[in-house]
Design a protein around this motif. Structure first.
Motif, PDB file in Angstrom:
ATOM      1  N   LYS A   8     -21.527  20.802 -22.467  1.00 41.47           N
ATOM      2  CA  LYS A   8     -20.678  21.915 -22.904  1.00 41.47           C
ATOM      3  C   LYS A   8     -19.426  21.391 -23.602  1.00 41.47           C
ATOM      4  O   LYS A   8     -19.099  21.822 -24.707  1.00 41.47           O
ATOM      5  CB  LYS A   8     -20.313  22.747 -21.669  1.00 41.47           C
ATOM      6  N   ASN A  11     -20.220  19.466 -26.901  1.00 44.47           N
ATOM      7  CA  ASN A  11     -20.449  20.395 -28.009  1.00 44.47           C
ATOM      8  C   ASN A  11     -19.145  21.015 -28.506  1.00 44.47           C
ATOM      9  O   ASN A  11     -18.988  21.245 -29.697  1.00 44.47           O
ATOM     10  CB  ASN A  11     -21.437  21.484 -27.609  1.00 44.47           C
ATOM     11  N   TYR A  51     -27.580  23.230 -31.313  1.00 46.95           N
ATOM     12  CA  TYR A  51     -28.032  24.446 -30.633  1.00 46.95           C
ATOM     13  C   TYR A  51     -29.488  24.689 -30.996  1.00 46.95           C
ATOM     14  O   TYR A  51     -29.811  25.023 -32.130  1.00 46.95           O
ATOM     15  CB  TYR A  51     -27.160  25.639 -31.018  1.00 46.95           C
ATOM     16  N   ILE A  55     -31.650  30.824 -32.377  1.00 49.64           N
ATOM     17  CA  ILE A  55     -30.223  31.078 -32.548  1.00 49.64           C
ATOM     18  C   ILE A  55     -29.556  29.898 -33.254  1.00 49.64           C
ATOM     19  O   ILE A  55     -28.664  30.081 -34.070  1.00 49.64           O
ATOM     20  CB  ILE A  55     -29.542  31.422 -31.194  1.00 49.64           C
ATOM     21  N   GLY A  56     -30.005  28.699 -32.978  1.00 50.08           N
ATOM     22  CA  GLY A  56     -29.488  27.518 -33.659  1.00 50.08           C
ATOM     23  C   GLY A  56     -29.886  27.487 -35.123  1.00 50.08           C
ATOM     24  O   GLY A  56     -29.095  27.094 -35.986  1.00 50.08           O
ATOM     25  N   MET A  81     -19.847  29.509 -32.657  1.00 46.81           N
ATOM     26  CA  MET A  81     -21.152  29.335 -32.013  1.00 46.81           C
ATOM     27  C   MET A  81     -20.991  28.814 -30.589  1.00 46.81           C
ATOM     28  O   MET A  81     -21.707  29.230 -29.676  1.00 46.81           O
ATOM     29  CB  MET A  81     -22.024  28.390 -32.848  1.00 46.81           C
ATOM     30  N   TRP A  82     -20.038  27.916 -30.378  1.00 45.77           N
ATOM     31  CA  TRP A  82     -19.784  27.413 -29.025  1.00 45.77           C
ATOM     32  C   TRP A  82     -19.331  28.557 -28.120  1.00 45.77           C
ATOM     33  O   TRP A  82     -19.803  28.685 -26.996  1.00 45.77           O
ATOM     34  CB  TRP A  82     -18.731  26.301 -29.056  1.00 45.77           C
ATOM     35  N   TYR A  84     -19.923  31.733 -28.477  1.00 44.25           N
ATOM     36  CA  TYR A  84     -21.064  32.616 -28.240  1.00 44.25           C
ATOM     37  C   TYR A  84     -21.989  32.026 -27.172  1.00 44.25           C
ATOM     38  O   TYR A  84     -22.410  32.718 -26.251  1.00 44.25           O
ATOM     39  CB  TYR A  84     -21.844  32.856 -29.535  1.00 44.25           C
ATOM     40  N   THR A  85     -22.309  30.742 -27.298  1.00 47.63           N
ATOM     41  CA  THR A  85     -23.273  30.110 -26.408  1.00 47.63           C
ATOM     42  C   THR A  85     -22.758  29.978 -24.979  1.00 47.63           C
ATOM     43  O   THR A  85     -23.478  30.285 -24.027  1.00 47.63           O
ATOM     44  CB  THR A  85     -23.634  28.706 -26.935  1.00 47.63           C
ATOM     45  N   TYR A  86     -21.519  29.531 -24.820  1.00 49.80           N
ATOM     46  CA  TYR A  86     -21.039  29.192 -23.488  1.00 49.80           C
ATOM     47  C   TYR A  86     -20.132  30.241 -22.852  1.00 49.80           C
ATOM     48  O   TYR A  86     -19.907  30.201 -21.651  1.00 49.80           O
ATOM     49  CB  TYR A  86     -20.313  27.843 -23.519  1.00 49.80           C
ATOM     50  N   LYS A  89     -22.436  34.767 -24.308  1.00 48.83           N
ATOM     51  CA  LYS A  89     -23.834  34.886 -23.905  1.00 48.83           C
ATOM     52  C   LYS A  89     -23.968  34.721 -22.398  1.00 48.83           C
ATOM     53  O   LYS A  89     -24.745  35.418 -21.767  1.00 48.83           O
ATOM     54  CB  LYS A  89     -24.668  33.825 -24.626  1.00 48.83           C
TER      55      LYS A  89
END
Length: 99
Positions: A8, A11, A51, A55-56, A81-82, A84-86, A89
């Motif tokens: 995490k 990234n 990612y 999605i990536g 994007m980070w 959103y992902t961690y 989401k």
């Protein structure tokens, strides 16, 4: 730290670095826009490596378009994007954000 936390923060660091590289094109007028020809495909590829999955791939296409169009380099796509992902989401599942 757990392996998930390590990934995490790795990234996050890489995303901030890549966003900074993308914004460097503003430092040198005219020459910077030319450098986007090389950086845009590379940044799209890097996004798909960071990612995985659909999605990536979608984020890679968005990153490529954002970098290739002059003037849009200020959008921090890797950082978005980070987040959103961690953050976003993960909050849908009702998990607690660990710091």
């Amino acid at each position: 730290m757990s392996k998930t936390k390590d990934k995490k923060f790795k990234n996050l660091f890489l995303g901030l670095l890549f966003d900074g590289i993308g914004m460097l094109s503003f430092a040198v007028p005219l020459l910077g826009d030319f450098s986007d020809i090389f950086w845009a495909p590379l940044s799209g590829w890097l996004m798909t490596r960071m990612y995985k999955g659909k999605i990536g791939q979608a984020a890679g296409i968005v990153t490529f378009i954002e970098e290739i169009i002059p003037g849009l380099d200020v959008i921090p796509t890797f950082t978005i994007m980070w987040l959103y992902t961690y953050i976003f989401k993960g909050s849908k599942k009702g998990r607690t954000i660990e710091v």
